[in-house]
Design a protein around this motif. Structure first.
Motif, PDB file in Angstrom:
ATOM      1  N   TYR A  98     -11.367   4.927   2.059  1.00  0.00           N
ATOM      2  CA  TYR A  98     -11.211   3.503   2.917  1.00  0.00           C
ATOM      3  C   TYR A  98     -10.702   3.819   4.325  1.00  0.00           C
ATOM      4  CZ  TYR A  98      -6.224   3.317   2.312  1.00  0.00           C
ATOM      5  OH  TYR A  98      -4.830   3.771   2.736  1.00  0.00           O
ATOM      6  N   GLU A  99      -9.972   5.136   4.500  1.00  0.00           N
ATOM      7  CA  GLU A  99      -9.664   5.591   5.794  1.00  0.00           C
ATOM      8  C   GLU A  99     -10.816   5.890   6.719  1.00  0.00           C
ATOM      9  OE1 GLU A  99      -5.325   7.452   4.844  1.00  0.00           O
ATOM     10  OE2 GLU A  99      -7.059   8.697   4.867  1.00  0.00           O
TER      11      GLU A  99
ATOM     12  N   GLN B   2       0.759  -1.240  -0.112  1.00  0.00           N
ATOM     13  CA  GLN B   2      -0.083   0.059   0.048  1.00  0.00           C
ATOM     14  C   GLN B   2       0.855   1.066   0.049  1.00  0.00           C
ATOM     15  OE1 GLN B   2      -2.562   0.610   3.474  1.00  0.00           O
ATOM     16  NE2 GLN B   2      -4.337   0.726   2.011  1.00  0.00           N
TER      17      GLN B   2
ATOM     18  N   LYS C  51     -12.993  -6.761   3.014  1.00  0.00           N
ATOM     19  CA  LYS C  51     -11.733  -6.785   3.866  1.00  0.00           C
ATOM     20  C   LYS C  51     -12.414  -6.966   5.480  1.00  0.00           C
ATOM     21  CE  LYS C  51      -8.784  -4.320   0.861  1.00  0.00           C
ATOM     22  NZ  LYS C  51      -8.567  -2.846   0.625  1.00  0.00           N
TER      23      LYS C  51
ATOM     24  N   GLU D  12     -15.272  -3.396  -1.717  1.00  0.00           N
ATOM     25  CA  GLU D  12     -14.043  -3.925  -1.447  1.00  0.00           C
ATOM     26  C   GLU D  12     -13.754  -3.625   0.007  1.00  0.00           C
ATOM     27  OE1 GLU D  12     -11.185  -2.143  -3.987  1.00  0.00           O
ATOM     28  OE2 GLU D  12     -11.627  -3.793  -5.307  1.00  0.00           O
ATOM     29  N   ILE D  13     -14.286  -2.752   0.782  1.00  0.00           N
ATOM     30  CA  ILE D  13     -14.011  -2.654   2.240  1.00  0.00           C
ATOM     31  C   ILE D  13     -14.758  -3.500   2.980  1.00  0.00           C
ATOM     32  CG2 ILE D  13     -14.352  -0.732   3.884  1.00  0.00           C
ATOM     33  CD1 ILE D  13     -13.660   1.319   2.103  1.00  0.00           C
TER      34      ILE D  13
ATOM     35  N   GLU E 119     -12.432   2.316   7.768  1.00  0.00           N
ATOM     36  CA  GLU E 119     -11.588   0.925   8.196  1.00  0.00           C
ATOM     37  C   GLU E 119     -11.603   0.871   9.537  1.00  0.00           C
ATOM     38  OE1 GLU E 119      -7.591   1.068   6.752  1.00  0.00           O
ATOM     39  OE2 GLU E 119      -7.236   2.900   7.758  1.00  0.00           O
TER      40      GLU E 119
ATOM     41  N   GLU F 123      -7.324   5.617  -5.881  1.00  0.00           N
ATOM     42  CA  GLU F 123      -8.396   5.503  -4.468  1.00  0.00           C
ATOM     43  C   GLU F 123      -9.399   6.618  -4.645  1.00  0.00           C
ATOM     44  OE1 GLU F 123      -8.900   3.429  -2.101  1.00  0.00           O
ATOM     45  OE2 GLU F 123      -6.964   2.103  -2.458  1.00  0.00           O
TER      46      GLU F 123
ATOM     47  N   ALA G 238     -15.949   0.583  -4.123  1.00  0.00           N
ATOM     48  CA  ALA G 238     -14.847   0.846  -3.311  1.00  0.00           C
ATOM     49  C   ALA G 238     -15.657   0.514  -1.995  1.00  0.00           C
ATOM     50  CB  ALA G 238     -14.395   2.219  -3.152  1.00  0.00           C
TER      51      ALA G 238
END
Lengths: 211, 246
Positions: free
Chosen positions: B196-197, B128, B159, B155-156, B200, B234, B152
Motif C-alpha cells: 500500500y505504501e 495502523q 480508499k 482496498e487501496i 498510496e 499486509e 489488497a
C-alpha cells in the motif's frame, strides 16, 4: 516460567493483538515458555474471568486464541455498533460454503452440480468476503479454478478447524452401501417402501451428529 | 392447486423437489413421479413469470422428471438372468436429492454457528501499526496468492479519493514509466516496501491501475517478488536483484 507467571504475559499479548494469536506465535514471543502447554494457560485465564465475573473470554478460533466479549453482552454491544453490524449470509451462500468446506478444493461446476443451480454469483460474493479463495486449478477440461475455504472462514463461524463443523450425514448411511442397499432395492422394485428400517437409520445418524 | 409459499425461499430445483416430497409426505425411496412432476410444473410456471434466468435450472429439472416418468412407463425388456437388474430410473435422482440434502442440513447448522459467533465481539479499530517484515520470503506456509494481491489493490482503490467531477483528459502514463517508478521507490527504501505504501502516494486511479499492472509485469519478469508476513498480514514487495542492478 510456570502457568501462573505466564498468565499475565499471554493475556497481554492476546489483548493487544488484532487477530487470533497461535500457540506458535506465543512461543516465539515468550522466550521462557519452552515446553509450556498454552492450552493450560488459556484455561486458567478463562477460569479467572469466569470466577471474577468479567465480560471477556478467550476463544479458540482459526488455530489461535482471541479475546472476545461473552455472548450475554451482545445486546448492548449491538446497540453501540448500530448500523455497522455484518450481514448474515444467505441460504445460498451457506449451502455453497458447506459444499466447498467439505469438498475442497472444488470447482464452480461441481458446486453447481450438487446444488442443482448456477452458483457463479454466490461464489463471486464469497470470494469478495474472503470466506473462500482460489486454491488452484483442476485436471478437467479447461483446467477449472478450484476453491477452498480461508482462515477468515474459520473466524467467521468461530471454529478452530474445518473438522469442528457439523459433519454431513454420509450418503451411504441412507443409500448405496451395506445392508440398506437391499432395503432400497426391495423398496424400489416392490413399489412399497418399507418404512421402519429407514426410520432406524435416520435416528442412528442423528445421534451420531449430536455426538 | 398452488401452495402459498414464497418462491424465493427455494434455493434451486433440488430444494423445491425436496420440499414437495416432504410436503406430500412421500417416501424419498418411492417417489410418485407423476404427482410430484405435476406439482413441480405448477411452480415453475410461476418461476418463469418472475425470473427467466433462474428458471432454466428449474426447467432442466422438470425435463429430468418427465424423462424419468417416461422411462418408468416404457415396458421393460424381459429380464436376462445373467444381467444385473436394471436400475430404477428414479435412483439417480434420489442420489442427487440425498447429496443435496446432506449439505442443506450442514448449511442450517452453520447458520447456528454464524449466529453464535456474531454474539461475540472482538477488539477492533486498531491503529495502523508497524507491519513486521517477513522473515522468510519463501515460506510455503504463507498462503499468498494473486487473489490476495488483487484484494489488497481493491482496498487501496476504495480508499483513494473519489472524483465526482468528470472531465476528459489524457494522463500520460505508461507501464514503462511506472516500472521505473516502482523500482525507484524500492531502491529508495532498501529494496522493500509495503504494497500500500507503493500506491498510496499516487493520486489518480488510472495511475494506480497502471502501477498495479506494472507490478504484475515486474513479478512476471522475476525482478520483483511479493509475500505476506502472516496470513492476515499486509503484502510486502521486494526487489529481487536490487543490489546487482544498482
Amino acid at each position: 516460567m510456570d502457568v501462573a507467571q505466564l498468565k499475565p504475559v499471554v493475556e497481554a499479548i492476546i489483548f493487544a493483538s488484532d487477530g487470533p494469536v497461535t500457540p506458535k506465535m506465543l512461543k516465539n514471543f515468550i522466550d521462557e515458555s519452552n515446553g509450556v502447554d498454552f492450552e493450560k494457560v488459556i484455561e486458567a485465564l478463562n477460569d479467572d474471568y469466569q470466577s471474577s465475573g468479567r465480560a471477556i473470554q478467550i476463544v479458540r478460533v482459526a488455530g489461535g486464541y482471541q479475546m472476545t466479549t461473552r455472548p450475554e453482552f451482545a445486546t448492548w454491544i449491538r446497540k453501540m455498533y448500530m448500523g455497522r453490524t455484518s450481514n448474515r449470509l444467505s441460504r445460498a451462500a451457506l449451502e455453497t460454503l458447506a459444499i466447498i468446506a467439505f469438498k475442497q478444493p472444488i470447482s464452480k461446476a461441481e458446486v453447481a452440480a450438487i446444488r442443482g443451480v448456477n452458483s457463479d454469483g454466490v461464489i463471486k460474493n464469497l470470494l469478495e468476503r474472503r470466506l473462500i479463495t482460489i486454491s488452484g486449478r483442476g485436471e478437467g477440461i479447461g483446467r477449472p479454478l478450484l476453491y477452498s475455504t480461508t482462515p477468515e472462514f474459520l473466524q467467521y463461524f468461530g471454529i478452530n478447524d474445518i473438522s469442528d463443523l457439523p459433519k454431513p450425514r454420509e450418503i451411504e448411511e441412507l443409500f448405496g452401501e451395506g445392508k440398506y442397499v437391499d432395503q432400497i432395492i426391495e423398496a424400489l422394485s416392490s413399489g412399497d417402501a418399507s418404512e421402519e428400517p429407514q426410520e432406524d437409520n435416520h435416528q442412528e445418524s442423528e445421534t451420531q451428529n449430536d455426538a | 392447486m398452488i401452495y402459498r409459499v414464497q418462491l424465493e425461499n427455494f434455493e434451486g430445483p433440488l430444494d423445491l423437489l425436496l420440499y414437495l416430497i416432504k410436503k406430500n409426505e412421500v417416501d424419498l425411496f418411492n417417489i410418485p413421479i407423476s404427482e410430484i412432476t405435476r406439482q413441480y410444473l405448477e411452480y415453475i410456471e410461476i418461476i418463469q413469470m418472475l425470473d427467466l434466468e433462474g428458471a432454466s435450472d428449474f426447467i432442466l429439472m422438470a425435463a429430468t422428471l418427465i424423462r424419468i416418468k417416461a422411462k418408468m412407463l416404457l415396458p421393460k425388456p424381459p429380464v436376462d438372468m445373467d444381467e444385473e437388474e436394471e436400475e430404477d430410473p428414479r435412483e439417480e435422482l434420489v442420489r442427487r436429492l440425498l447429496e443435496y440434502q446432506r449439505f442443506k442440513e450442514v448449511a442450517i447448522k452453520m447458520a447456528d454457528y454464524e449466529s453464535q459467533r456474531q454474539l461475540l465481539y472482538t477488539r477492533r479499530y486498531f491503529d495502523q501499526h508497524m507491519e513486521p517484515e517477513p522473515q522468510d520470503w519463501w515460506d510455503p506456509k504463507t498462503s499468498y496468492t494473486l487473489f490476495d494481491l488483487m484484494w489488497a489493490f481493491k482496498e487501496i482503490l476504495q480508499k483513494a479519493p473519489k472524483v465526482t467531477q468528470h472531465s476528459v483528459e489524457q494522463i500520460p502514463v505508461t507501464i514503462d514509466d511506472q516500472i521505473g517508478y516502482i523500482l525507484r521507490q524500492l531502491d529508495q527504501n532498501e529494496g522493500q516496501l509495503l504494497f500500500y505504501e507503493l500506491l498510496e502516494k499516487l493520486k489518480k486511479r488510472i495511475i494506480m491501475i497502471v502501477t498495479f499492472l506494472s507490478l504484475l509485469e515486474l513479478i512476471r519478469r522475476g525482478e520483483v517478488e511479493v509475500t505476506q508476513s502472516s496470513t492476515f498480514g499486509e503484502i510486502w514487495v521486494r526487489r529481487k536483484r536490487w543490489t546487482s542492478l544498482n
